[in-house]
Design an enzyme around this catalytic site. Structure first.
Site, short mmCIF file in Angstrom:
data_model
loop_
_atom_site.label_atom_id
_atom_site.label_comp_id
_atom_site.label_asym_id
_atom_site.label_seq_id
_atom_site.Cartn_x
_atom_site.Cartn_y
_atom_site.Cartn_z
N GLY A 5 0.77 -1.18 -0.07
CA GLY A 5 -0.01 -0.12 0.06
C GLY A 5 0.85 1.22 0.04
O GLY A 5 1.97 1.49 0.67
N ALA A 6 0.56 2.23 -0.84
CA ALA A 6 1.19 3.42 -1.15
C ALA A 6 1.58 4.14 0.28
O ALA A 6 2.73 4.59 0.58
CB ALA A 6 0.61 4.50 -1.98
N ARG A 46 10.64 2.21 -5.04
CA ARG A 46 9.35 1.85 -5.38
C ARG A 46 9.20 3.01 -6.69
O ARG A 46 8.91 4.03 -6.11
CB ARG A 46 8.43 1.75 -4.49
CG ARG A 46 8.67 0.90 -3.27
CD ARG A 46 8.44 -0.82 -3.85
NE ARG A 46 7.08 -1.04 -4.31
CZ ARG A 46 6.10 -1.16 -3.43
NH1 ARG A 46 6.39 -1.55 -2.25
NH2 ARG A 46 4.84 -1.45 -3.86
N CYS A 114 -8.34 -4.57 -4.54
CA CYS A 114 -6.92 -4.41 -3.65
C CYS A 114 -7.16 -4.24 -2.29
O CYS A 114 -8.55 -4.49 -1.84
CB CYS A 114 -6.13 -3.57 -4.58
SG CYS A 114 -4.32 -3.90 -3.99
N SER A 116 -6.65 -0.93 0.08
CA SER A 116 -6.11 0.36 0.44
C SER A 116 -6.39 0.72 1.65
O SER A 116 -7.72 0.54 2.40
CB SER A 116 -6.63 1.18 -0.76
OG SER A 116 -6.87 2.62 -0.04
N ASP A 181 -1.99 4.90 -6.00
CA ASP A 181 -0.66 4.94 -5.65
C ASP A 181 -0.08 6.17 -6.15
O ASP A 181 0.63 6.72 -5.48
CB ASP A 181 0.00 3.60 -6.35
CG ASP A 181 -0.12 2.41 -5.56
OD1 ASP A 181 0.53 2.11 -4.53
OD2 ASP A 181 -1.20 1.78 -5.77
N ASN A 191 -3.39 2.76 -9.98
CA ASN A 191 -3.61 1.77 -8.72
C ASN A 191 -3.42 0.23 -9.39
O ASN A 191 -3.12 0.07 -10.40
CB ASN A 191 -5.06 2.12 -8.34
CG ASN A 191 -5.53 1.53 -7.08
OD1 ASN A 191 -4.63 1.63 -5.99
ND2 ASN A 191 -6.41 0.90 -6.90
N LYS A 192 -3.63 -0.57 -8.25
CA LYS A 192 -3.56 -2.09 -8.43
C LYS A 192 -3.90 -2.49 -10.02
O LYS A 192 -5.33 -2.08 -10.18
CB LYS A 192 -4.38 -2.69 -7.39
CG LYS A 192 -4.29 -4.25 -7.47
CD LYS A 192 -2.84 -4.84 -7.54
CE LYS A 192 -1.96 -4.31 -6.32
NZ LYS A 192 -0.44 -4.72 -6.71
N LYS A 217 -0.34 11.77 -2.79
CA LYS A 217 -0.19 10.90 -4.16
C LYS A 217 -0.16 11.44 -5.27
O LYS A 217 -0.11 10.96 -6.19
CB LYS A 217 -1.34 9.67 -3.72
CG LYS A 217 -1.09 8.88 -2.47
CD LYS A 217 -1.90 7.73 -2.48
CE LYS A 217 -1.67 6.99 -1.20
NZ LYS A 217 -2.86 6.64 -0.64
C1 RUB Z 1 -1.71 -1.73 -3.10
C2 RUB Z 1 -2.80 -0.78 -3.83
C3 RUB Z 1 -3.58 0.24 -3.18
C4 RUB Z 1 -2.95 1.72 -3.05
C5 RUB Z 1 -3.34 2.64 -2.10
O1 RUB Z 1 -1.17 -2.32 -4.10
O2 RUB Z 1 -2.78 -0.61 -5.15
O3 RUB Z 1 -4.82 0.45 -3.79
O4 RUB Z 1 -1.45 1.43 -2.74
O5 RUB Z 1 -3.40 1.95 -0.69
P1 RUB Z 1 0.07 -3.24 -3.23
P2 RUB Z 1 -3.18 3.13 0.60
O6 RUB Z 1 -0.57 -4.23 -2.12
O7 RUB Z 1 0.53 -4.17 -4.37
O8 RUB Z 1 1.33 -2.30 -2.62
O9 RUB Z 1 -4.55 3.75 0.41
O10 RUB Z 1 -2.97 2.26 1.71
O11 RUB Z 1 -2.36 4.07 0.58
#
Ligand code: RUB
Length: 291
Positions: A5-6, A46, A114, A116, A181, A191-192, A217
């Site tokens: 997650g980002a 990343r 995914c 998030s 992301d 995003n994913k 972001k």
């Molecule tokens: C995670 C993903 C999430 C974003 C946002 O992919 O795509 O939708 O990162 O997450 P991975 P957040 O698991 O491959 O990193 O809202 O937690 O920033």
């Protein structure tokens, strides 16, 4: 992949730089060179995570402003700027959860993709609205299972489906919600992998498709001509078998064009994807200096 997650990726990097600074015992010269080396390493760790880069830039800007101070003061400044960024990110999350939960209608059914953390916070906050959630499993790493488990543990009714059942189920939901992301200057959202397919199906079924992302972001570099790089992961995630002459591709993310996004829920309010550039130029003034 140990940190997913980002937001979590950005937080972990900032915490790492803060603890490096706190514990440093060498000279100012070696500290500055080590700090630069470490922040560059994290900055490039990343490719599809602008929140990570924006956080590091935030700390670098504080350092540059105070470069003439003595080492002890510099260490304090770095620690405080890292903590300030983390605090801003935390406040942004709380605000997004509030705004996002307001946007969710009573008795609605929501499809997500995914895992998030931003999305989780919104949905948990909207729990009292009698909502139900449909999670895609999110191949190849099944982050949808993490979402499904987390939400059902929080007491929300959840159904999990395979990714390819997206279009079959989208007709039954009231809206789609995804995290991000990266948000690009033209309003496209990274995003994913599979997010853009959901957006396409939502568009066809005339279902609102909303993205939840703090402005950290937003990637200001995309306004200066840099294209967002899509991270490509280990083929073994897709198929563990090694077969001669068989190529496996495993992009981790995809780009959803702004035409398929109804709104972006941010900490400064719900904005149109076509307003991203305007927000960027306001939020990142040091990048948009006039020549
Ligand atoms: C995670 C993903 C999430 C974003 C946002 O992919 O795509 O939708 O990162 O997450 P991975 P957040 O698991 O491959 O990193 O809202 O937690 O920033």
């Amino acid at each position: 992949m140990e940190i997913q997650g980002a937001r979590n990726v950005a937080i972990a990097a900032i915490q790492e730089l803060v603890s490096f600074s706190k514990g440093y015992a060498g000279t100012k010269k070696s500290f500055l060179s080590e700090f630069e080396k470490n922040s560059n390493l994290l900055y490039h760790s990343r490719p599809t995570e602008p929140m990570l880069r924006n956080g590091i830039r935030f700390m670098q800007a504080a350092l540059e402003k105070n470069i003439d101070q003595n080492l002890e003061d510099i260490k304090i400044i770095i620690k405080e700027s890292g903590e300030e960024f983390l605090e801003l990110a935390e406040k942004a999350q709380k605000k997004i959860a509030e705004i996002g939960a307001n946007r969710i209608p009573e008795d609605s059914s929501i499809m997500i993709h995914c895992h998030s953390s931003t999305l989780m916070n919104i949905l948990k906050k909207a729990k009292e609205k009698n909502i139900e959630v449909i999670c895609t499993e999110t191949r190849p790493k099944f982050q949808g299972r993490i979402s499904a488990q987390e939400l059902s543990k929080a007491g929300l009714p959840v159904t999990i489906i395979v990714d390819s059942a997206m279009r079959a189920f989208i007709k039954k939901v009231d809206l789609c919600l995804v995290g991000a992301d990266a948000v690009c200057a033209n309003g496209a959202v990274i995003n994913k992998i599979g997010t853009s397919l959901m957006a396409l199906a939502a568009h066809e079924s005339r279902k609102p498709f909303l993205v939840c992302a703090e402005t950290y972001k937003f990637d200001p570099e995309t306004a200066l001509g840099t294209l967002e790089i899509i991270e490509e992961r280990d083929p073994f995630e897709v198929w563990e078998k090694k077969i001669r002459n068989l190529k496996i591709r495993n992009p981790a993310f995809d780009a959803t064009p702004p035409e398929y996004i109804d709104s972006i829920i941010t900490e400064i309010g719900i904005i149109s994807p076509f307003n991203v550039y305007e927000v960027m130029s306001r939020e990142f003034p040091y990048i948009f200096k006039k020549p």
